[in-house]
Every structure is written in structure tokens, then in C-alpha cells.
Design a protein around this motif. Structure first.
Motif, PDB file in Angstrom:
ATOM      1  N   ALA A 215      23.720  21.599  28.954  1.00  0.00           N
ATOM      2  CA  ALA A 215      22.619  22.564  29.098  1.00  0.00           C
ATOM      3  C   ALA A 215      21.496  22.259  28.110  1.00  0.00           C
ATOM      4  CB  ALA A 215      23.141  23.985  28.900  1.00  0.00           C
ATOM      5  N   LEU A 216      21.862  22.015  26.846  1.00  0.00           N
ATOM      6  CA  LEU A 216      20.846  21.740  25.829  1.00  0.00           C
ATOM      7  C   LEU A 216      20.116  20.428  26.097  1.00  0.00           C
ATOM      8  CD1 LEU A 216      19.477  22.281  23.089  1.00  0.00           C
ATOM      9  CD2 LEU A 216      21.406  21.101  22.002  1.00  0.00           C
ATOM     10  N   LEU A 217      20.864  19.352  26.311  1.00  0.00           N
ATOM     11  CA  LEU A 217      20.243  18.041  26.456  1.00  0.00           C
ATOM     12  C   LEU A 217      19.485  17.904  27.769  1.00  0.00           C
ATOM     13  CD1 LEU A 217      23.032  15.777  24.946  1.00  0.00           C
ATOM     14  CD2 LEU A 217      20.848  16.406  23.929  1.00  0.00           C
ATOM     15  N   LEU A 218      19.968  18.546  28.819  1.00  0.00           N
ATOM     16  CA  LEU A 218      19.237  18.501  30.086  1.00  0.00           C
ATOM     17  C   LEU A 218      17.904  19.239  29.954  1.00  0.00           C
ATOM     18  CD1 LEU A 218      19.292  17.543  33.007  1.00  0.00           C
ATOM     19  CD2 LEU A 218      20.478  19.662  33.624  1.00  0.00           C
ATOM     20  N   GLY A 219      17.929  20.394  29.292  1.00  0.00           N
ATOM     21  CA  GLY A 219      16.684  21.128  29.075  1.00  0.00           C
ATOM     22  C   GLY A 219      15.701  20.351  28.223  1.00  0.00           C
ATOM     23  N   VAL A 220      16.215  19.728  27.157  1.00  0.00           N
ATOM     24  CA  VAL A 220      15.346  18.963  26.256  1.00  0.00           C
ATOM     25  C   VAL A 220      14.783  17.728  26.956  1.00  0.00           C
ATOM     26  CG1 VAL A 220      15.359  17.510  24.193  1.00  0.00           C
ATOM     27  CG2 VAL A 220      16.390  19.777  24.113  1.00  0.00           C
ATOM     28  N   SER A 221      15.655  16.985  27.653  1.00  0.00           N
ATOM     29  CA  SER A 221      15.217  15.723  28.259  1.00  0.00           C
ATOM     30  C   SER A 221      14.286  15.926  29.446  1.00  0.00           C
ATOM     31  CB  SER A 221      16.443  14.897  28.694  1.00  0.00           C
ATOM     32  OG  SER A 221      17.198  15.590  29.666  1.00  0.00           O
ATOM     33  N   GLN A 222      14.407  17.056  30.128  1.00  0.00           N
ATOM     34  CA  GLN A 222      13.574  17.298  31.308  1.00  0.00           C
ATOM     35  C   GLN A 222      12.426  18.258  31.045  1.00  0.00           C
ATOM     36  OE1 GLN A 222      14.041  15.575  34.250  1.00  0.00           O
ATOM     37  NE2 GLN A 222      15.561  14.502  32.998  1.00  0.00           N
ATOM     38  N   GLY A 223      12.350  18.772  29.819  1.00  0.00           N
ATOM     39  CA  GLY A 223      11.310  19.762  29.522  1.00  0.00           C
ATOM     40  C   GLY A 223       9.908  19.237  29.745  1.00  0.00           C
ATOM     41  N   HIS A 224       9.671  17.974  29.367  1.00  0.00           N
ATOM     42  CA  HIS A 224       8.337  17.406  29.522  1.00  0.00           C
ATOM     43  C   HIS A 224       7.977  17.249  30.995  1.00  0.00           C
ATOM     44  CE1 HIS A 224       4.783  15.310  28.181  1.00  0.00           C
ATOM     45  NE2 HIS A 224       5.074  14.273  28.937  1.00  0.00           N
ATOM     46  N   THR A 225       8.992  16.974  31.835  1.00  0.00           N
ATOM     47  CA  THR A 225       8.754  16.762  33.271  1.00  0.00           C
ATOM     48  C   THR A 225       8.673  18.080  34.028  1.00  0.00           C
ATOM     49  OG1 THR A 225       9.953  14.658  33.159  1.00  0.00           O
ATOM     50  CG2 THR A 225       9.635  15.616  35.348  1.00  0.00           C
ATOM     51  N   TRP A 226       9.626  18.978  33.758  1.00  0.00           N
ATOM     52  CA  TRP A 226       9.681  20.237  34.494  1.00  0.00           C
ATOM     53  C   TRP A 226       8.726  21.291  33.939  1.00  0.00           C
ATOM     54  CZ3 TRP A 226      15.780  20.693  34.553  1.00  0.00           C
ATOM     55  CH2 TRP A 226      16.285  19.727  35.426  1.00  0.00           C
ATOM     56  N   GLY A 227       8.324  21.121  32.691  1.00  0.00           N
ATOM     57  CA  GLY A 227       7.494  22.129  32.026  1.00  0.00           C
ATOM     58  C   GLY A 227       8.339  22.959  31.074  1.00  0.00           C
ATOM     59  N   TRP A 228       7.910  23.046  29.809  1.00  0.00           N
ATOM     60  CA  TRP A 228       8.702  23.736  28.804  1.00  0.00           C
ATOM     61  C   TRP A 228       8.858  25.226  29.082  1.00  0.00           C
ATOM     62  CZ3 TRP A 228      11.641  20.877  25.936  1.00  0.00           C
ATOM     63  CH2 TRP A 228      11.256  19.572  25.622  1.00  0.00           C
ATOM     64  N   THR A 229       7.953  25.797  29.829  1.00  0.00           N
ATOM     65  CA  THR A 229       8.053  27.233  30.133  1.00  0.00           C
ATOM     66  C   THR A 229       8.563  27.491  31.541  1.00  0.00           C
ATOM     67  OG1 THR A 229       5.711  27.261  30.815  1.00  0.00           O
ATOM     68  CG2 THR A 229       6.209  27.809  28.516  1.00  0.00           C
ATOM     69  N   SER A 230       9.046  26.443  32.215  1.00  0.00           N
ATOM     70  CA  SER A 230       9.562  26.634  33.571  1.00  0.00           C
ATOM     71  C   SER A 230      10.888  27.393  33.529  1.00  0.00           C
ATOM     72  CB  SER A 230       9.775  25.280  34.248  1.00  0.00           C
ATOM     73  OG  SER A 230      10.824  24.558  33.629  1.00  0.00           O
ATOM     74  N   GLY A 231      11.202  28.039  34.639  1.00  0.00           N
ATOM     75  CA  GLY A 231      12.436  28.823  34.709  1.00  0.00           C
ATOM     76  C   GLY A 231      13.678  27.970  34.484  1.00  0.00           C
ATOM     77  N   ARG A 232      13.668  26.749  35.014  1.00  0.00           N
ATOM     78  CA  ARG A 232      14.843  25.883  34.867  1.00  0.00           C
ATOM     79  C   ARG A 232      15.090  25.528  33.402  1.00  0.00           C
ATOM     80  NH1 ARG A 232      14.129  20.996  39.090  1.00  0.00           N
ATOM     81  NH2 ARG A 232      11.932  21.243  38.470  1.00  0.00           N
ATOM     82  N   VAL A 233      14.048  25.141  32.693  1.00  0.00           N
ATOM     83  CA  VAL A 233      14.212  24.735  31.296  1.00  0.00           C
ATOM     84  C   VAL A 233      14.592  25.934  30.423  1.00  0.00           C
ATOM     85  CG1 VAL A 233      12.992  23.849  29.274  1.00  0.00           C
ATOM     86  CG2 VAL A 233      12.689  22.744  31.494  1.00  0.00           C
ATOM     87  N   LEU A 234      13.896  27.041  30.567  1.00  0.00           N
ATOM     88  CA  LEU A 234      14.225  28.224  29.774  1.00  0.00           C
ATOM     89  C   LEU A 234      15.644  28.705  30.075  1.00  0.00           C
ATOM     90  CD1 LEU A 234      10.864  30.223  29.956  1.00  0.00           C
ATOM     91  CD2 LEU A 234      11.747  28.859  28.048  1.00  0.00           C
ATOM     92  N   GLY A 235      16.027  28.649  31.338  1.00  0.00           N
ATOM     93  CA  GLY A 235      17.381  29.051  31.718  1.00  0.00           C
ATOM     94  C   GLY A 235      18.445  28.173  31.068  1.00  0.00           C
ATOM     95  N   LEU A 236      18.182  26.869  31.006  1.00  0.00           N
ATOM     96  CA  LEU A 236      19.126  25.957  30.359  1.00  0.00           C
ATOM     97  C   LEU A 236      19.243  26.236  28.866  1.00  0.00           C
ATOM     98  CD1 LEU A 236      18.173  22.643  32.196  1.00  0.00           C
ATOM     99  CD2 LEU A 236      20.409  23.758  32.257  1.00  0.00           C
ATOM    100  N   PHE A 237      18.114  26.532  28.217  1.00  0.00           N
ATOM    101  CA  PHE A 237      18.153  26.838  26.783  1.00  0.00           C
ATOM    102  C   PHE A 237      18.908  28.141  26.516  1.00  0.00           C
ATOM    103  CE2 PHE A 237      14.046  24.244  25.939  1.00  0.00           C
ATOM    104  CZ  PHE A 237      14.803  23.097  25.811  1.00  0.00           C
ATOM    105  N   VAL A 238      18.702  29.137  27.367  1.00  0.00           N
ATOM    106  CA  VAL A 238      19.432  30.403  27.220  1.00  0.00           C
ATOM    107  C   VAL A 238      20.932  30.158  27.416  1.00  0.00           C
ATOM    108  CG1 VAL A 238      19.841  32.675  28.262  1.00  0.00           C
ATOM    109  CG2 VAL A 238      17.500  31.884  27.867  1.00  0.00           C
ATOM    110  N   LEU A 239      21.274  29.350  28.420  1.00  0.00           N
ATOM    111  CA  LEU A 239      22.679  29.042  28.678  1.00  0.00           C
ATOM    112  C   LEU A 239      23.313  28.333  27.483  1.00  0.00           C
ATOM    113  CD1 LEU A 239      24.991  29.061  30.740  1.00  0.00           C
ATOM    114  CD2 LEU A 239      24.141  26.865  31.595  1.00  0.00           C
ATOM    115  N   ALA A 240      22.581  27.376  26.908  1.00  0.00           N
ATOM    116  CA  ALA A 240      23.094  26.670  25.725  1.00  0.00           C
ATOM    117  C   ALA A 240      23.271  27.633  24.553  1.00  0.00           C
ATOM    118  CB  ALA A 240      22.145  25.538  25.344  1.00  0.00           C
ATOM    119  N   ALA A 241      22.317  28.564  24.391  1.00  0.00           N
ATOM    120  CA  ALA A 241      22.388  29.524  23.284  1.00  0.00           C
ATOM    121  C   ALA A 241      23.578  30.464  23.426  1.00  0.00           C
ATOM    122  CB  ALA A 241      21.088  30.330  23.214  1.00  0.00           C
ATOM    123  N   VAL A 242      24.017  30.719  24.647  1.00  0.00           N
ATOM    124  CA  VAL A 242      25.184  31.582  24.883  1.00  0.00           C
ATOM    125  C   VAL A 242      26.482  30.786  24.732  1.00  0.00           C
ATOM    126  CG1 VAL A 242      26.412  32.933  26.634  1.00  0.00           C
ATOM    127  CG2 VAL A 242      23.936  33.175  26.380  1.00  0.00           C
TER     128      VAL A 242
END
Length: 490
Positions: A215-242
Motif C-alpha cells: 500500500a505504501l510503496l504503490l502509493g508513493v511510486s504511482q503518486g506522480h502518475t496518478w496525482g498525489w491528491t487522487s482518491g487512489r493514492v490517498l486511499g493507499l496511504f490511509v490503508l498503509a497508515a491503518v
């Protein structure tokens, strides 16, 4: 402490074992780096797009990050030699499938299989600690750790010539031959572990570890492509935080933890891991962005317009310096201490990146600064590994060094994502970054490297209580180092 296993058979000379281990580490390292410069070639050959082809790197990153600590821990429990053969087999099979892959999907799957080979480094450190004379351990760990960084540089040098002379398929054929030879040699010559950790493999905590890392690495590695504020990236970061605290809690409560939280709280271990995170940001980012910087057309006013092959050759002195530093790190650690070597390596990284920030207008400046960085990488890589190996019980060498390597990988992913955003914050009309993007990015690395040096200065030096395993290795130690039969507890 782990269970003792009586070892009575004649064991392979440690120097033969070391050659086999180095071959395995080198082949894994080449697979890490050789593919990066030729992604556009693969994109064209397999008729895909830029976003899809980046998964060739992402799949490998995610797989290696998951399997590095898990394979290290399994090796501690069931036998390091056995798991070393398994990792070599995974690298061989993955390389074979990648070389023959007819579609981008098959290639991505093959790269995920190759990621299992991430366990080769912690297994190597564990075998070195089991099999080598005590006075040889720090030098061998330093050299094998430096090989990982050296392979990254050599891969950048070889990628262009291999593709031009043969095809991109040979970026997989050549490492496949190396891993096949290393696997057979490991099965024949590397002795099985005399040290085992009792208990079962905790599948539940392994799945939790895998989940938060992905969850963490996928969000980090794709953040630049998907957008750091996109739902997918934010969702992955929240999932990693849990999932991260859930994993820590599960490990702490487990009778058979995959990663012992008590071990992770050892002062030397957690401080060196923090250094590894900061250091990973700088080192892996340099591998990713320096070739890109050198290849930028000179019409921009700051680039040098060199080819992929030429950029690799310009970075060859950096690779040589890393290898030399890895070789001498053991002697330096023996004389000055591994902590002093780690502080020096981190400080030199800050000096080298500061040089790149202030003076990068001539090729000789860049080559001199990157060579200094190579020396710094070799020293710090080796010292980190030695400090962690020394600080933990022998039965936890694999998982402790695996987590340290993993944390460097997380740092590299974070650094790569942050620097990509910094570099592309300003874009010229022709689509290339402005010079200030690179200058600011190098400045970020100055800060992270300086912080790593500061943390390294506060690393407490302790050595775990070790015990001697009955058998020929114990006899060797008793004969040559009777005073070291039992190292003082911290």
C-alpha cells in the motif's frame, strides 16, 4: 537464541562460499538496474504505453520489498542455504520468463517473480556470520553490501551496449546464466546453516507486512502518475497508515513473530534503520536521476546531451569507488569502528550532493562529485550492514538485515517520488525540466544526507551476545580466537 544444531561434517572453505554469495548478490543487483535505462525500448518493442511499462519497475520493487524480510526470516528458521537456492531459482525462472515474454503483462509477472530474489542479501549476511572466521565477517559483509550498489552502477553502464549489440532480451538472459550458476554452486558448496530459530512461520503477520508495504510503496511510486491528491493514492496511504500499526501490534503479541519487535527496538537497530531510510532517499535517487540529468540535451543550457551508454560510462568511476570503499570498509571499521565509518559515509554523501547543487556545469565536476558519492555509498552501505549484523542475535541476522535493506528500499521509493515532483515542478516549452528543478532536487538530498550523518553520530554501538555452534567452525574459532568465544553482552 536459536536452537543449536550439531554440525559434524567437513564444511566448505569460507572463501569458496564467499565467491558463490558474491555471484548471487551481483546477479540480483544487475537485474535491479539494467532494465531502468531501456524502458522506452521495451515500451516500443511490446507495443505498450509509458504508464504501463513503468510497472516493469514497480512490480519488481513491490515484490522485492515484500520478500526481502520474509525470505530472510524463513532462512533463519528453515536454513539459509536452502533459501538461497530458492531465491536463485526464482531469479532464474523469472529471468527466463522475462527474456521470452511476448507481452508486457507476462514481463510484469516475470519481474514480480524476480523480486523474490531480494532475499539474497539478508541470506548472504546470515551465511557470512555463520561460516566466516570472526575477524573476516565485517570485511565480507562490507564487500557484499557494496556489491549491491556496484551492481546498480554496472547495470547502467551495460544496459546500452547490451541492447545495441544484441537486444533488450539479453538484459535477462545474461543475469539468468549468472543466477543459474550461483544456484547450482550454492546447492553444491554452500554449507547448510548451523543456526536455526525454532518455531513456525507466522503467516498472518507476513500478510500484514506485505499489505502495508505494498500500500505504501504503490502509493508513493504511482503518486506522480496518478496525482498525489487522487482518491487512489490517498486511499493507499490511509490503508498503509491503518495496516502498519496493526502489523506492529500483531508482531508484538505473537509467540512466533515474523519480525521480533524487541529486536527492532534495540537502539542500534532502530537508529541505523533511520539512517538507512534517509540514506536510501539519496542513493537510489542518484541512480535514477543522474543519468537523466546527463542525457538532457545541451540546448537547455545545463544538460550534456550524452547517450544512454555514455552516461553509464561517465558514472563508472562512481561504481569503482563504491566497490573500493566496500573492500576497505572492513579494515576501517576494525580500526575506527563501524559507527565512525557510517558517519563518514553519510557526511561525504552530503558533501557530494552539495557539490552537485553548487557546481554541475562541466562534465569533470559531475564525474568528480559522483565519484565522491560512490566512495560515500560504499562506506555507508557496508557500515550499516555491519552495525545491524553485530547488534542482533545470530538467529535473527537474516530478518534484521532484511528489514534494514527493506527500509533503504522504502527510502529510495520515497526519494524517487519526491525528487520526480521537485524536478518536474518547472517545465520548459519543449517539455524538459528547467535547471532549477535539478538544483532544488540535489538540495533536498543535501538535507537528507546531512540528517543521516547527524543520526549516525548518535548510533549506540552494541554487540549482541553470541554463542559458538558446535562443530568445525567452533573449533576454528577456539583455535584462532579463544578470547572471542563469547562476546560481552551489551
Amino acid at each position: 537464541m536459536g536452537a543449536h544444531t550439531l554440525v559434524t561434517e567437513r564444511r566448505t572453505d569460507y572463501r569458496v562460499t564467499f565467491v558463490v554469495l558474491c555471484l548471487g548478490v551481483a546477479s540480483f543487483s544487475l537485474l535491479q538496474s539494467m532494465v531502468n535505462p531501456v524502458l522506452p525500448t521495451i515500451e516500443q518493442a511490446l507495443d505498450t504505453d509509458q504508464e504501463t511499462v513503468t510497472w516493469v519497475l514497480t512490480a519488481y520493487l513491490l515484490s522485492a520489498s515484500v520478500f526481502t524480510p520474509i525470505v530472510g526470516r524463513v532462512g533463519d528458521k528453515v536454513g539459509k542455504e536452502r533459501m538461497l537456492v530458492v531465491t536463485m531459482a526464482a531469479l532464474t525462472i523469472g529471468s527466463l520468463v522475462a527474456a521470452l515474454a511476448p507481452t508486457i503483462g507476462v514481463l510484469i509477472v516475470a519481474r514480480a517473480v524476480q523480486g523474490i530474489g531480494g532475499g539474497v542479501l539478508p541470506l548472504t549476511f546470515g551465511i557470512i556470520r555463520d561460516e566466516f572466521p570472526r575477524e573476516k565477517v565485517s570485511g565480507a559483509v562490507g564487500t557484499s553490501a557494496a556489491l549491491l550498489a556496484v551492481g546498480g552502477g554496472v547495470g547502467l553502464v551495460l544496459a546500452g551496449p547490451v541492447v545495441n549489440a544484441l537486444s533488450y532480451h539479453w538484459l535477462f538472459w545474461l543475469p539468468m546464466v549468472m543466477t543459474l550458476v550461483a544456484g547450482v554452486a550454492a546447492a553444491v558448496w554452500v554449507p547448510e546453516s548451523p543456526e536455526r530459530t525454532p518455531g513456525r512461520i507466522n503467516v498472518g503477520t507476513a500478510l500484514l507486512l506485505s499489505a502495508w508495504l505494498v500500500a505504501l510503496l504503490l502509493g508513493v511510486s504511482q503518486g506522480h502518475t496518478w496525482g498525489w491528491t487522487s482518491g487512489r493514492v490517498l486511499g493507499l496511504f490511509v490503508l498503509a497508515a491503518v495496516l502498519l500499526p496493526a502489523w506492529v501490534l500483531a508482531e508484538a503479541r505473537s509467540d512466533h513473530p515474523l519480525v521480533d519487535m524487541t529486536m527492532m527496538r534495540i537502539p542500534t537497530v532502530w537508529t541505523v534503520n533511520l539512517v538507512a531510510l534517509l540514506f536510501g532517499i539519496g542513493m537510489y535517487s542518484m541512480f535514477a536521476f543522474l543519468p537523466q540529468f546527463l542525457q538532457t540535451p545541451d540546448v537547455t543550457g545545463y544538460g550534456f546531451g550524452v547517450s544512454v551508454t555514455e552516461s553509464g560510462l561517465l558514472l563508472l568511476p562512481q561504481t569503482a569507488a563504491t566497490f573500493v570503499a566496500g573492500i576497505i570498509s572492513g579494515a576501517l571499521a576494525h580500526r575506527f569502528g563501524a559507527k565512525a565509518v557510517l558517519v563518514a559515509g553519510s557526511a561525504l554523501t552530503a558533501v557530494g550532493t552539495l557539490g552537485l547543487t553548487l557546481a554541475h556545469g562541466a562534465l569533470w565536476q559531475v564525474v568528480a562529485e559522483t565519484t565522491l558519492l560512490g566512495l560515500a555509498f560504499g562506506l555507508a552501505f557496508a557500515a550499516m550492514s555491519n552495525l545491524v549484523v553485530d547488534a542482533v542475535p545470530q538467529s535473527q541476522t537474516g530478518v534484521a538485515s532484511g528489514m534494514n535493506a527493506n527500509i533503504r528500499t522504502v527510502g529510495g521509493a520515497i526519494g524517487g517520488a519526491v525528487l520526480a515532483s521537485v524536478i518536474t515542478a518547472g517545465i520548459r516549452p519543449d517539455g524538459l525540466p528547467v535547471e532549477s528543478g535539478y538544483t532544488n532536487a540535489f538540495g533536498v538530498l543535501v538535507a537528507t544526507s546531512a540528517l543521516a550523518a547527524l543520526v549516525a553520530a548518535f548510533v549506540p554501538v552494541i554487540r549482541a551476545r553470541t554463542h559458538v555452534v558446535p562443530g568445525p567452525q567452533a573449533a576454528w574459532e577456539a583455535e584462532h580466537h579463544p578470547e572471542a568465544a563469547d562476546t560481552a553482552a551489551h
